[in-house]
Design a protein around this motif. Structure first.
Motif, PDB file in Angstrom:
ATOM      1  N   SER A  11      12.003 -11.719   1.207  1.00  0.00           N
ATOM      2  CA  SER A  11      13.376 -11.718   0.709  1.00  0.00           C
ATOM      3  C   SER A  11      14.373 -12.115   1.785  1.00  0.00           C
ATOM      4  O   SER A  11      15.377 -12.768   1.505  1.00  0.00           O
ATOM      5  CB  SER A  11      13.729 -10.339   0.148  1.00  0.00           C
ATOM      6  OG  SER A  11      13.579  -9.346   1.157  1.00  0.00           O
ATOM      7  N   LEU A 126       9.357  -7.695  -5.925  1.00  0.00           N
ATOM      8  CA  LEU A 126       9.774  -7.729  -4.525  1.00  0.00           C
ATOM      9  C   LEU A 126       9.224  -8.948  -3.793  1.00  0.00           C
ATOM     10  O   LEU A 126       9.767  -9.349  -2.771  1.00  0.00           O
ATOM     11  CB  LEU A 126       9.297  -6.471  -3.790  1.00  0.00           C
ATOM     12  CG  LEU A 126      10.057  -5.172  -4.009  1.00  0.00           C
ATOM     13  CD1 LEU A 126       9.545  -4.117  -3.035  1.00  0.00           C
ATOM     14  CD2 LEU A 126      11.547  -5.352  -3.840  1.00  0.00           C
ATOM     15  N   HIS A 127       8.127  -9.520  -4.301  1.00  0.00           N
ATOM     16  CA  HIS A 127       7.411 -10.537  -3.541  1.00  0.00           C
ATOM     17  C   HIS A 127       7.358 -11.907  -4.219  1.00  0.00           C
ATOM     18  O   HIS A 127       7.615 -12.925  -3.579  1.00  0.00           O
ATOM     19  CB  HIS A 127       5.974 -10.073  -3.285  1.00  0.00           C
ATOM     20  CG  HIS A 127       5.875  -8.777  -2.547  1.00  0.00           C
ATOM     21  ND1 HIS A 127       5.805  -7.561  -3.181  1.00  0.00           N
ATOM     22  CD2 HIS A 127       5.836  -8.505  -1.221  1.00  0.00           C
ATOM     23  CE1 HIS A 127       5.718  -6.593  -2.274  1.00  0.00           C
ATOM     24  NE2 HIS A 127       5.745  -7.135  -1.089  1.00  0.00           N
ATOM     25  N   ARG A 243       8.037   2.166  -1.165  1.00  0.00           N
ATOM     26  CA  ARG A 243       7.426   2.261  -2.494  1.00  0.00           C
ATOM     27  C   ARG A 243       6.707   3.592  -2.649  1.00  0.00           C
ATOM     28  O   ARG A 243       6.128   4.106  -1.701  1.00  0.00           O
ATOM     29  CB  ARG A 243       6.454   1.093  -2.711  1.00  0.00           C
ATOM     30  CG  ARG A 243       7.143  -0.218  -2.995  1.00  0.00           C
ATOM     31  CD  ARG A 243       6.168  -1.385  -2.959  1.00  0.00           C
ATOM     32  NE  ARG A 243       6.085  -2.003  -1.644  1.00  0.00           N
ATOM     33  CZ  ARG A 243       5.219  -2.949  -1.310  1.00  0.00           C
ATOM     34  NH1 ARG A 243       4.318  -3.365  -2.187  1.00  0.00           N
ATOM     35  NH2 ARG A 243       5.218  -3.463  -0.090  1.00  0.00           N
ATOM     36  N   TYR A 270      10.585   0.946  -5.978  1.00  0.00           N
ATOM     37  CA  TYR A 270      10.289  -0.105  -5.009  1.00  0.00           C
ATOM     38  C   TYR A 270      11.093   0.014  -3.710  1.00  0.00           C
ATOM     39  O   TYR A 270      10.610  -0.375  -2.645  1.00  0.00           O
ATOM     40  CB  TYR A 270      10.562  -1.484  -5.616  1.00  0.00           C
ATOM     41  CG  TYR A 270       9.472  -1.990  -6.519  1.00  0.00           C
ATOM     42  CD1 TYR A 270       8.352  -2.633  -6.002  1.00  0.00           C
ATOM     43  CD2 TYR A 270       9.554  -1.844  -7.902  1.00  0.00           C
ATOM     44  CE1 TYR A 270       7.347  -3.105  -6.820  1.00  0.00           C
ATOM     45  CE2 TYR A 270       8.552  -2.316  -8.732  1.00  0.00           C
ATOM     46  CZ  TYR A 270       7.448  -2.945  -8.188  1.00  0.00           C
ATOM     47  OH  TYR A 270       6.456  -3.418  -9.012  1.00  0.00           O
ATOM     48  N   LYS A 271      12.313   0.553  -3.783  1.00  0.00           N
ATOM     49  CA  LYS A 271      13.211   0.452  -2.634  1.00  0.00           C
ATOM     50  C   LYS A 271      13.687   1.782  -2.062  1.00  0.00           C
ATOM     51  O   LYS A 271      14.188   1.818  -0.934  1.00  0.00           O
ATOM     52  CB  LYS A 271      14.435  -0.391  -3.010  1.00  0.00           C
ATOM     53  CG  LYS A 271      14.093  -1.819  -3.406  1.00  0.00           C
ATOM     54  CD  LYS A 271      15.342  -2.611  -3.773  1.00  0.00           C
ATOM     55  CE  LYS A 271      15.002  -4.037  -4.174  1.00  0.00           C
ATOM     56  NZ  LYS A 271      16.223  -4.802  -4.548  1.00  0.00           N
TER      57      LYS A 271
END
Length: 392
Positions: A11, A126-127, A243, A270-271
């Motif tokens: 990111s 996220l990826h 995560r 996730y964050k």
């Protein structure tokens, strides 16, 4: 000689490596030429490039202020073109996290395959979008250079069906809701490296602990994936930097019933969870190990507990354990974490040599350990270069 550029785009980062290879049959014949990364893309961008010996280069392109991914790619390609010891690129290999149900091996990136992989973004939010972002940019910059996607999920497709299936209606399983597993490029590299260290392909029953900001375990039998802690998405399994890992699905239903929407839940899982969520301090294990805060100790204890518990589960799937391997950022550098995990696995016959562990030696097993214990640095970029060359 092939010139192979490998990209791992995140990111706010862009990691890259350039390999040169005269032959493609042996991965160890791929010679690393340069390795580097752009960090803090979209902010105060920094660039580092190292040579094959790991020494930082002093003469680097000027980076002033903020670069986006496209600008970073342009700067990288211009720099490579200006190096007298770098020939024309033969191919570009990309690390792509999710291959879904259909992509079980590396694939050349063209319009059809790219669109299919973009459709998998909800499975790895996220990826996946960042992994694929450079592809169209490079297709315009270097239209004659083939691009290849190498997947973190591919290595696990050899698992038995029972290890990949959820207890859901068959129609959902057939639609692709399966345990895919991730970090496959890392596990594939480690399995080959262990075989070279032992001098044989029949490496036995192995558990690899890929411990970093993303963390998972994989059980291997003679180099083949048998089971993994990650499942349908990369949020499953062990607690990670941000995560949550394993979570009762009822928690999600509870949050929905209490007014949370999917975006808020995604952000939480996730964050805002994992080491960061439990400690309230940091997602970085180095920071937590240096902290005296009780919450930091709590986060570390939970991380180790879940690893040890999962090793027990994977050892059951293997029917025993012959080798335990640590890799990735925490696995390679955090000796206290390795020590705590090994202590928790003493019932499996794991006995660690404290001096070897402190020195980050290749083998950290005590002479009387019934299980081999290893610290093997991973090299996903080399794996991608090898796959890319073999495909083309």
């Amino acid at each position: 000689m092939r010139q192979l550029l490998v990209l791992n785009s995140g990111s706010s980062s862009l990691k890259f490596a350039l390999f040169q290879a005269e032959r493609e049959d042996r991965m160890e014949d791929f010679r690393l030429h340069y390795r580097g990364h752009f960090s803090a893309l979209g902010a105060q961008t920094r660039l580092q490039i190292d040579d094959a010996q790991g020494a930082s280069l002093e003469a680097l392109p000027s980076v002033n202020g903020s670069l986006n991914h496209q600008q970073a790619l342009g700067l990288l390609i211009d720099w490579l073109n200006a190096q007298p010891d770098v020939a024309k690129l033969s191919a570009i290999g990309h690390r792509v996290v999710h291959g879904g149900k259909d992509y079980q091996a590396p694939v050349r990136l063209e319009a059809h395959s790219l669109n299919a992989l973009l459709a998998l973004i909800p499975l790895a939010p996220l990826h996946q979008p960042h992994c694929l972002a450079p592809v169209e940019v490079l297709a315009q910059m270097l239209p004659e250079v083939p691009q290849v996607a190498c997947f973190d999920t591919s290595f696990h497709t050899q698992q038995p069906a029972v290890a990949r299936q959820f207890a859901l209606p068959q129609a959902l399983t057939d639609s692709g809701i399966l345990r895919y597993g991730f970090h496959g490029l890392s596990y594939e590299y480690i399995s080959q490296r262990l075989a070279r260290e032992l001098g044989r392909a029949d490496t036995g029953r192995v558990i690899v602990a890929h411990l970093g900001n993303g963390a998972s375990l994989c059980a291997l039998r003679d180099g083949r994936s048998v089971a993994s802690t990650m499942g349908f998405t990369a949020v499953d399994g062990l607690p990670m930097g941000t995560r949550c890992g394993n979570l009762d699905p009822g928690v999600i239903l509870h949050l929905l019933d209490n007014g949370w929407d999917s975006a808020q839940i995604s952000d939480l899982l996730y964050k805002r969870s994992g080491l960061l969520g439990v400690s309230g301090i940091s997602a970085d294990m180095r920071t937590l190990l240096a902290s005296d805060a009780p919450s930091a100790r709590e986060a570390i204890e939970l991380f180790v507990y879940q690893i040890v518990r999962a090793i027990g589960s994977l050892a059951a799937a293997l029917g025993g354990l012959d080798h335990l391997i640590f890799t990735a950022g925490i696995g390679e550098r955090a000796a206290p974490i390795r020590a705590a995990v090994c202590e928790g696995c003493d019932w499996l016959g794991v006995v660690m040599d404290e001096a070897a562990n402190h020195a980050h030696a290749l083998s950290i097993a005590a002479p009387h350990s019934a299980v081999g214990v290893w610290v093997i640095p991973t090299d996903e970029e080399r794996m991608i270069a090898w796959h890319t060359a073999r495909l083309l």
